[in-house]
Design an enzyme around this catalytic site. Sequence first.
Site, PDB file in Angstrom:
ATOM      1  CE  LYS A 237     -13.512  13.084 -57.848  1.00  0.00           C
ATOM      2  NZ  LYS A 237     -12.585  14.242 -57.648  1.00  0.00           N
TER       3      LYS A 237
ATOM      4  CG  ASN B  70     -53.449  14.671 -38.447  1.00  0.00           C
ATOM      5  OD1 ASN B  70     -53.359  15.663 -38.879  1.00  0.00           O
ATOM      6  ND2 ASN B  70     -54.383  13.863 -38.660  1.00  0.00           N
TER       7      ASN B  70
ATOM      8  NE  ARG C 184       9.040  -3.311 -56.362  1.00  0.00           N
ATOM      9  CZ  ARG C 184       8.787  -4.241 -57.127  1.00  0.00           C
ATOM     10  NH1 ARG C 184       9.680  -5.148 -57.268  1.00  0.00           N
ATOM     11  NH2 ARG C 184       7.631  -4.377 -57.656  1.00  0.00           N
TER      12      ARG C 184
ATOM     13  CB  ALA D  46     -50.049  23.178 -47.148  1.00  0.00           C
TER      14      ALA D  46
ATOM     15  NE  ARG E  77     -51.670  13.461 -32.882  1.00  0.00           N
ATOM     16  CZ  ARG E  77     -52.908  12.740 -33.662  1.00  0.00           C
ATOM     17  NH1 ARG E  77     -53.794  13.373 -34.098  1.00  0.00           N
ATOM     18  NH2 ARG E  77     -52.761  11.440 -33.870  1.00  0.00           N
TER      19      ARG E  77
HETATM   20  C1  UD1 Z   1     -61.716  17.878 -42.258  1.00  0.00           C
HETATM   21  C2  UD1 Z   1     -63.163  18.051 -42.778  1.00  0.00           C
HETATM   22  C3  UD1 Z   1     -63.759  16.725 -42.433  1.00  0.00           C
HETATM   23  C4  UD1 Z   1     -63.232  15.454 -42.933  1.00  0.00           C
HETATM   24  C5  UD1 Z   1     -61.686  15.449 -42.821  1.00  0.00           C
HETATM   25  C6  UD1 Z   1     -60.999  14.739 -43.447  1.00  0.00           C
HETATM   26  C7  UD1 Z   1     -64.004  20.402 -42.369  1.00  0.00           C
HETATM   27  C8  UD1 Z   1     -64.559  21.310 -41.889  1.00  0.00           C
HETATM   28  N1  UD1 Z   1     -63.705  19.183 -42.240  1.00  0.00           N
HETATM   29  O1  UD1 Z   1     -61.737  17.952 -40.720  1.00  0.00           O
HETATM   30  O2  UD1 Z   1     -65.294  16.665 -43.044  1.00  0.00           O
HETATM   31  O3  UD1 Z   1     -63.850  14.384 -42.621  1.00  0.00           O
HETATM   32  O4  UD1 Z   1     -61.035  16.756 -42.931  1.00  0.00           O
HETATM   33  O5  UD1 Z   1     -59.654  14.301 -42.643  1.00  0.00           O
HETATM   34  O6  UD1 Z   1     -63.415  20.746 -43.792  1.00  0.00           O
HETATM   35  N2  UD1 Z   1     -56.305  23.765 -42.698  1.00  0.00           N
HETATM   36  C9  UD1 Z   1     -55.835  24.761 -43.163  1.00  0.00           C
HETATM   37  N3  UD1 Z   1     -56.136  25.829 -42.402  1.00  0.00           N
HETATM   38  C10 UD1 Z   1     -57.254  25.822 -41.613  1.00  0.00           C
HETATM   39  C11 UD1 Z   1     -57.620  24.656 -41.073  1.00  0.00           C
HETATM   40  C12 UD1 Z   1     -57.102  23.501 -41.768  1.00  0.00           C
HETATM   41  O7  UD1 Z   1     -54.987  25.253 -43.991  1.00  0.00           O
HETATM   42  O8  UD1 Z   1     -57.508  27.036 -41.117  1.00  0.00           O
HETATM   43  C13 UD1 Z   1     -55.691  22.611 -43.479  1.00  0.00           C
HETATM   44  C14 UD1 Z   1     -54.996  21.661 -42.559  1.00  0.00           C
HETATM   45  O9  UD1 Z   1     -53.425  21.792 -42.477  1.00  0.00           O
HETATM   46  C15 UD1 Z   1     -55.269  20.198 -43.020  1.00  0.00           C
HETATM   47  C16 UD1 Z   1     -56.680  20.410 -43.601  1.00  0.00           C
HETATM   48  O10 UD1 Z   1     -57.077  21.551 -44.011  1.00  0.00           O
HETATM   49  O11 UD1 Z   1     -54.454  19.900 -44.024  1.00  0.00           O
HETATM   50  C17 UD1 Z   1     -57.599  19.601 -42.772  1.00  0.00           C
HETATM   51  O12 UD1 Z   1     -57.800  20.437 -41.551  1.00  0.00           O
HETATM   52  P1  UD1 Z   1     -58.275  19.371 -40.257  1.00  0.00           P
HETATM   53  O13 UD1 Z   1     -58.350  20.724 -39.141  1.00  0.00           O
HETATM   54  O14 UD1 Z   1     -57.417  18.380 -39.916  1.00  0.00           O
HETATM   55  O15 UD1 Z   1     -59.733  19.074 -40.601  1.00  0.00           O
HETATM   56  P2  UD1 Z   1     -60.399  17.888 -39.907  1.00  0.00           P
HETATM   57  O16 UD1 Z   1     -61.047  18.441 -38.512  1.00  0.00           O
HETATM   58  O17 UD1 Z   1     -59.648  16.831 -40.087  1.00  0.00           O
HETATM   59 CA    CA Z   2     -57.437  16.149 -40.258  1.00  0.00          CA
END
Ligand code: UD1
Ligand code: CA
Length: 455
Positions: free
Chosen positions: A350, A226, A439, A8, A14
Amino acid sequence: MLNIIILAAGLGKRMQSDLPKVLHSIAGQPMLSHVLDAARALSPDRVIVVVGHGADRVRQAYAGQDLEFVLQQPQQGTGHAVMQALPELLEGDADDTCLVLYGDVPLVQADTLRALLRARGNGLALLTETLDDPSGYGRIVRDDQGRVARIVEHKDASPAEQAITEVNTGILAAPTADLRRWLGRIDNRNAQGEYYLTDIVGLAVQDGVSVAHAQPAAHWETLGVNSRVQQAQLERIWQGEQARRLLEQGVTLADPARFDLRGVLSCGRDVFIDVGCVFEGTVHLADGVRIGPHCVIRDARIGAGTVLDAYTHIEGAQVADAARIGPYARLRPGADIGPEAHVGNFVELKKTRLGRGSKANHLAYLGDAVIGDRVNIGAGTITCNYDGVNKFQTVIEDDAFIGSDTQLVAPVRVGHGATLGAGTTLTRDAPPDELTLSRARQQSVPGWKRPVRKG
Ligand code: UD1
Ligand code: CA
């Protein structure tokens, strides 16, 4: 040992918001809370949330809960994120497992996660899906015998790999010791310069560890948020799912597409809910309750056979059996409506008990009052419960009749069977069974003539 790691840390650019993405809501609850509900349903030993952007606000929102937080700063990829959690985990027994979830994939269901954990055996298990349009996702690359070989991220994939429609949802389960070893071996030499969690799949294959997979029971379980558009789409999906579950339990919804539940709603048999109602907090509707259109009901218990007519607003109140409320009624915290009582249009209660069979049918404010059984409250009655500093109680005993446009200046008591004449301002107790009225005496002026225009 089951450890659940929830990623998280992402920015959520976005969303165009100052609020960290995982605190944005679906059905009135932050997305992270939905993930935590699914996680806790598995009775994990540890739940670790990896936070980064807006870390303090996320921590604050869950202060005092049975949760641990680790900070990922800066964010260098999903593999890097999981690495931040691992030092928190002591080496457990051989079947010590980590399940990785995402704070922005809010609708994953516990049953799907259980299926993934079952599929895992002693090895790694991936939650995968086959999509018509796989773009953006990591692809599941299989060898010529159909076994999972590795995951390739969209941006690193060859045209042939981009044609693969089997994708990684991101959710996976792995033995903790293996995970630690694999994450120590991954690098960031890829299109995004990130440490990919998905690189552990190739390493598992190299190490001869089995790679299993499971599919979510419903496609929407693995949808991520997103943007506000995706948030709105998931909101509708989830409302539709909640509506479907209620229909299956025997509740009638006039239109399942015009129903919103932001909390927990339990219903008895043969409950009817008309269009446009919003339920919040914890609400129970007993057998045969009928809810008219456009009611808002939060934290309430409604008794069997009671009817709430259109535009009724209820919060922190209870209504007994066979009562009739609304249209346009407002029950505020501490309202307690007895059986067969009636509360009509533009009546507000209330911290007030209204006894069995009592009626307040039109235009009244009843606050800090204890009202007995079979009492009639006339239109325009007001309890003057507040002197600007303190609040005072009004007591109206059984069978009293309160004439229209009466003010009851609390503290004051109306005795059993008393009648108050219309327009009374009651400042002292009214004795039982008597007529009390305050009254000015009515008079008529004989021979009076209307003025006529001069000139
Ligand atoms: C990731 C997966 C991909 C999968 C997709 C599904 C990897 C490398 N790729 O890609 O295979 O198909 O999810 O949606 O894992 N996050 C962190 N710290 C970070 C990076 C990300 O906490 O440094 C969290 C983000 O907040 C998010 C989640 O990890 O909740 C996924 O990160 P995101 O960058 O969206 O991964 P994708 O490129 O979508
Ligand atoms: Ca993602």
